[in-house]
Design a protein around this motif. Structure first.
Motif, PDB file in Angstrom:
ATOM      1  N   TYR A 180      -4.558   0.320  -4.382  1.00 36.97           N
ATOM      2  CA  TYR A 180      -5.057  -0.333  -3.174  1.00 36.97           C
ATOM      3  C   TYR A 180      -6.123   0.510  -2.475  1.00 36.97           C
ATOM      4  CZ  TYR A 180      -3.991  -4.114   0.137  1.00 36.97           C
ATOM      5  OH  TYR A 180      -4.013  -5.254   0.889  1.00 36.97           O
ATOM      6  N   LEU A 181      -6.026   1.832  -2.621  1.00 38.19           N
ATOM      7  CA  LEU A 181      -6.911   2.747  -1.892  1.00 38.19           C
ATOM      8  C   LEU A 181      -8.109   3.158  -2.748  1.00 38.19           C
ATOM      9  CD1 LEU A 181      -4.093   4.765  -0.162  1.00 38.19           C
ATOM     10  CD2 LEU A 181      -5.565   3.036   0.863  1.00 38.19           C
ATOM     11  N   ASP A 182      -9.113   3.731  -2.114  1.00 40.75           N
ATOM     12  CA  ASP A 182     -10.419   3.944  -2.738  1.00 40.75           C
ATOM     13  C   ASP A 182     -10.682   5.406  -3.097  1.00 40.75           C
ATOM     14  OD1 ASP A 182     -13.076   2.898  -3.448  1.00 40.75           O
ATOM     15  OD2 ASP A 182     -13.749   4.151  -1.779  1.00 40.75           O
TER      16      ASP A 182
ATOM     17  N   LYS B 106      -5.022   8.762  -8.257  1.00 34.73           N
ATOM     18  CA  LYS B 106      -4.676   7.343  -8.206  1.00 34.73           C
ATOM     19  C   LYS B 106      -3.739   7.001  -9.351  1.00 34.73           C
ATOM     20  CE  LYS B 106      -7.515   4.048  -6.939  1.00 34.73           C
ATOM     21  NZ  LYS B 106      -8.582   3.039  -6.879  1.00 34.73           N
ATOM     22  N   VAL B 107      -2.742   6.172  -9.031  1.00 29.98           N
ATOM     23  CA  VAL B 107      -1.877   5.550 -10.022  1.00 29.98           C
ATOM     24  C   VAL B 107      -1.960   4.044  -9.790  1.00 29.98           C
ATOM     25  CG1 VAL B 107      -0.336   7.535 -10.245  1.00 29.98           C
ATOM     26  CG2 VAL B 107       0.179   5.779  -8.552  1.00 29.98           C
TER      27      VAL B 107
ATOM     28  N   ASP C 160     -13.504   6.671  -4.229  1.00 34.05           N
ATOM     29  CA  ASP C 160     -14.826   7.111  -3.751  1.00 34.05           C
ATOM     30  C   ASP C 160     -14.745   7.666  -2.328  1.00 34.05           C
ATOM     31  OD1 ASP C 160     -16.076   6.436  -6.137  1.00 34.05           O
ATOM     32  OD2 ASP C 160     -16.641   4.441  -5.441  1.00 34.05           O
ATOM     33  N   THR C 161     -13.944   7.033  -1.490  1.00 36.65           N
ATOM     34  CA  THR C 161     -13.780   7.533  -0.125  1.00 36.65           C
ATOM     35  C   THR C 161     -13.070   8.877  -0.124  1.00 36.65           C
ATOM     36  OG1 THR C 161     -13.739   5.283   0.752  1.00 36.65           O
ATOM     37  CG2 THR C 161     -12.825   7.017   2.147  1.00 36.65           C
ATOM     38  N   ALA C 162     -12.009   9.000  -0.909  1.00 37.50           N
ATOM     39  CA  ALA C 162     -11.282  10.276  -1.002  1.00 37.50           C
ATOM     40  C   ALA C 162     -12.219  11.383  -1.492  1.00 37.50           C
ATOM     41  CB  ALA C 162     -10.079  10.141  -1.923  1.00 37.50           C
ATOM     42  N   THR C 163     -13.067  11.059  -2.446  1.00 36.86           N
ATOM     43  CA  THR C 163     -14.037  12.033  -2.968  1.00 36.86           C
ATOM     44  C   THR C 163     -15.031  12.430  -1.886  1.00 36.86           C
ATOM     45  OG1 THR C 163     -13.821  11.209  -5.227  1.00 36.86           O
ATOM     46  CG2 THR C 163     -15.847  12.392  -4.694  1.00 36.86           C
ATOM     47  N   ALA C 164     -15.588  11.443  -1.199  1.00 36.30           N
ATOM     48  CA  ALA C 164     -16.582  11.711  -0.151  1.00 36.30           C
ATOM     49  C   ALA C 164     -16.010  12.559   0.984  1.00 36.30           C
ATOM     50  CB  ALA C 164     -17.124  10.393   0.395  1.00 36.30           C
ATOM     51  N   LEU C 165     -14.728  12.398   1.253  1.00 39.62           N
ATOM     52  CA  LEU C 165     -14.083  13.155   2.325  1.00 39.62           C
ATOM     53  C   LEU C 165     -13.589  14.532   1.872  1.00 39.62           C
ATOM     54  CD1 LEU C 165     -12.099  10.255   4.002  1.00 39.62           C
ATOM     55  CD2 LEU C 165     -14.134  11.408   4.891  1.00 39.62           C
ATOM     56  N   GLY C 166     -13.703  14.812   0.573  1.00 46.57           N
ATOM     57  CA  GLY C 166     -13.290  16.112   0.056  1.00 46.57           C
ATOM     58  C   GLY C 166     -11.786  16.272  -0.107  1.00 46.57           C
TER      59      GLY C 166
ATOM     60  N   LEU D  80       0.888  -1.151   0.000  1.00 49.96           N
ATOM     61  CA  LEU D  80       0.000   0.000   0.000  1.00 49.96           C
ATOM     62  C   LEU D  80       0.937   1.214   0.000  1.00 49.96           C
ATOM     63  CD1 LEU D  80      -3.013   0.566   2.339  1.00 49.96           C
ATOM     64  CD2 LEU D  80      -1.419   2.378   1.800  1.00 49.96           C
ATOM     65  N   ILE D  81       0.895   2.003  -1.083  1.00 50.22           N
ATOM     66  CA  ILE D  81       1.831   3.113  -1.244  1.00 50.22           C
ATOM     67  C   ILE D  81       1.053   4.414  -1.406  1.00 50.22           C
ATOM     68  CG2 ILE D  81       3.710   4.082  -2.616  1.00 50.22           C
ATOM     69  CD1 ILE D  81       4.380   1.250  -3.502  1.00 50.22           C
ATOM     70  N   LEU D  82       1.514   5.439  -0.691  1.00 51.27           N
ATOM     71  CA  LEU D  82       0.888   6.750  -0.704  1.00 51.27           C
ATOM     72  C   LEU D  82       1.981   7.801  -0.577  1.00 51.27           C
ATOM     73  CD1 LEU D  82      -2.017   8.315   0.083  1.00 51.27           C
ATOM     74  CD2 LEU D  82      -0.887   8.340   2.285  1.00 51.27           C
TER      75      LEU D  82
END
Length: 95
Positions: A39-41, A54-55, A43-49, A25-27
């Motif tokens: 690995y990350l979502d 994503k790559v 939709d969640t990032a969008t919902a949280l503003g 999981l890389i960020l």
């Protein structure tokens, strides 16, 4: 877990690489947003503003910087980020 300071032209970002069971999981986080692996979502990032992009297919921080952006939240788009630019180009706009 690897935490690394990543120097870019416009500022310093922080990279996080956590080995999960089958993949990493890389960020990489800059002041105003972050670039995340598949690995990350989104939709969640969008919902949280969050300003997030994503790559995919990445295994190292260098891979993230070189990979093409395949998705971006509206907040990231508002910073001038476009699908197709590199992770590094997106991060530079997040300072």
């Amino acid at each position: 877990m690897i935490i690394e300071k990543i120097e870019l032209n416009n500022g310093s970002a922080v990279g996080l690489d956590m080995q999960m069971q089958n993949a990493s999981l890389i960020l990489i986080k800059a002041d105003k947003g972050f670039v995340m692996c598949g690995y990350l979502d989104m939709d969640t990032a969008t919902a949280l503003g969050d300003a997030a992009v994503k790559v995919k297919g990445v295994k190292t921080f260098d891979d993230v910087l070189q990979a093409a952006v395949v998705g971006a939240t509206q907040e990231a788009i508002n910073l001038g980020i476009k699908v197709g630019m590199t992770g590094k180009e997106a991060l530079e706009l997040m300072f």
